[in-house]
Design an enzyme around this catalytic site. Structure first.
Site, short mmCIF file in Angstrom:
data_model
loop_
_atom_site.label_atom_id
_atom_site.label_comp_id
_atom_site.label_asym_id
_atom_site.label_seq_id
_atom_site.Cartn_x
_atom_site.Cartn_y
_atom_site.Cartn_z
N GLU A 1 0.82 -1.22 0.00
CA GLU A 1 0.00 0.00 0.00
C GLU A 1 0.86 1.27 0.00
O GLU A 1 0.51 2.25 -0.65
CB GLU A 1 -0.90 -0.01 1.23
CG GLU A 1 -1.90 1.13 1.30
CD GLU A 1 -2.84 0.99 2.50
OE1 GLU A 1 -3.09 2.01 3.16
OE2 GLU A 1 -3.30 -0.13 2.77
N ASP A 2 2.00 1.24 0.68
CA ASP A 2 2.76 2.48 0.93
C ASP A 2 4.11 2.56 0.22
O ASP A 2 4.81 3.56 0.36
CB ASP A 2 2.99 2.65 2.43
CG ASP A 2 1.70 2.91 3.19
OD1 ASP A 2 0.70 3.29 2.54
OD2 ASP A 2 1.68 2.71 4.41
#
Length: 466
Positions: free
Chosen positions: A77-78
């Site tokens: 996600e990051d």
């Protein structure tokens, strides 16, 4: 810093094999490199967050797959790391869990819809592997522990979502210590004065109850001899105490004497001893051993009079206490196959997620329905033959009938509850005995949908009407 974090995790990993510990070290290094340069709102390096989530799971002696997935849960996600790379390096089970934990792109979605979509994705993935939900719960706990750095306008919605969604989900998975902390932290943000007041009330009664415990424990131990292997006392968690007080329970209801035996059979023997020593109150016995509401909470609970003071006793055997302490991790073993994990996941979460998905028209509607069906407190209702039916609190006779037998429900005209005639929209209470009364023709009408609360009842009624 990374060396210190590794050392801390290794100290907590003494139940793992040496090869698992070495793998955990490699994963920490990988996650640290992936998150390099990223900071949390606290100003700490981002890697401190996945490590903290992993530490929470280590307290429950989590399996190695859960620990690896916890360390990697924000990587896709990051960072620029892809889910394919996760699968290549760490295997299919880990990549499936990480994918389930990865939020969708927000784009132009409104906040409420975005949150609902991610909740639906989380629960759908959790049916395949329950560890998705477990890691998300641990992630939420660490975020709640550090919520104080957020602005007030973000604290309240976050705490509210935690107490409505994540705390009940933790309870369903037997993660009771996490549930209690999530509720207490949320309560402290949502209603600080009440939180302080309830804590003060409980502290004030603790000294009195300690005296009651000393007397009762001596008497129970004397009568029980070797049968009793442990005696202690405890109090309800803070938020649960607040809810009980709102329902006008006495302060004494928040406290219990806990009795430990070495077998389920001896639990019943201990119950007999307690009832011989003190006057049992009518209709206050709850048998969650023979009729367990949860695989993680098998116990007897009774209420007796001790010098005109109502006192709760909770009786458990040693093995069930361990289940109570470790929850879902007592069932998660390293040698479980993917199909066995999925079977376990569906056993724990039931059919509600699939059924709700089939009748909901939007993620927001899914969220509203599942919050009732999956995360509401469970009541147990009985047939006249004493067959048990578990339902979400707030369910009606309609829900009971369709859960019990859909064919029977079609012909339902009314019902008897504890011997009294009731209409089918009557809301049921815990431990009631319900008998369905039928006619020889189908009775289903569109207005049944107004009173049906469970997704199974709603789906079956819709199918019959169409």
């Amino acid at each position: 810093m990374i060396d210190a974090l590794k050392e801390r995790l290794i100290q907590l990993s003494n139940y793992l094999t040496q090869s698992e510990i070495e793998l955990l070290e490699k994963v920490i290094t990988f996650a640290d490199r992936a998150h390099h340069g990223q900071k949390r709102a606290t100003g700490e390096p981002y890697i401190t967050h996945p490590v903290a989530v992993c530490e929470i799971l280590l307290e429950y002696r989590a399996d190695i797959t859960s620990l690896i997935s916890a360390l990697l849960h924000d990587v896709v996600e990051d960072t620029d790391i892809s889910i394919d790379e996760i699968q290549l390096k760490f295997g299919k089970q880990v990549s499936t869990i990480v994918e389930g934990l990865t939020k969708v792109e927000k784009g132009l979605l409104e906040k409420e819809e975005y949150s609902a979509i991610n909740s639906e994705k989380l629960l759908t993935a959790s049916i395949i592997d329950i560890r998705v939900a477990v890691i998300k719960i641990a992630d939420r706990l660490h975020n709640m522990r550090t919520l104080s750095i957020k602005k007030v306008e973000k604290k309240i919605p976050y705490a509210n979502e935690t107490i409505i969604f994540f705390a009940p989900l933790a309870e369903r998975l037997g993660l009771y210590r996490i549930q209690e902390e999530l509720e207490a932290l949320s309560f402290s943000y949502l209603n600080p004065p009440k939180s302080i007041t309830v804590q003060r009330l409980m502290n004030n009664y603790s000294d009195k109850f300690a005296g009651i415990f000393l007397r009762c424990s001596a008497e129970v131990q004397r009568e029980g001899c070797s049968l009793i292997i442990g005696l202690d006392w405890g109090k309800e968690p803070l938020y649960r105490s607040y809810c009980l007080l709102l329902e006008e329970h006495a302060i004494s209801d928040l406290f219990s004497i806990k009795v430990m035996t070495n077998s389920p059979l001896n639990c019943y023997t201990a119950l007999g001893i307690i009832h011989n020593l003190y006057t049992p109150l009518e209709n206050q016995l709850m048998d969650n051993i023979a009729l367990a509401k949860s695989p993680f909470l098998k116990q007897l609970k009774t209420k007796v009079l001790v010098d005109n003071i109502e006192v709760n006793f909770i009786i458990q055997c040693e093995y069930d206490k361990k289940l109570n302490d470790t929850g879902v991790f007592a069932l998660l073993k390293n040698d479980l196959s993917s199909s066995e994990i999925t079977t376990l996941s569906r056993d724990l979460l039931g059919d509600a997620i699939h059924t709700v998905k089939s009748i909901s028209n939007s993620p927001i509607e899914f969220y509203d329905l599942i919050a009732f069906e999956l995360l509401q407190r469970v009541i147990t209702v009985y047939t006249p033959k004493m067959d048990a039916v578990s339902l979400p609190k707030g369910s009606t006779i309609i829900d009971f009938a369709f859960t019990l037998n859909s064919q029977l429900a079609k012909y339902m005209s009314a019902a008897s509850v504890n011997g009294a005639l009731k209409p089918i929209h009557h809301v049921l209470n815990d431990m009631e005995i319900v008998e369905i009364l039928t006619t020889n023709k189908e009775m289903v009408r569109a207005d049944w949908l107004v009173h049906a609360q469970t997704s199974k009842a709603i789906k079956e009624i819709n199918d019959l009407l169409n």
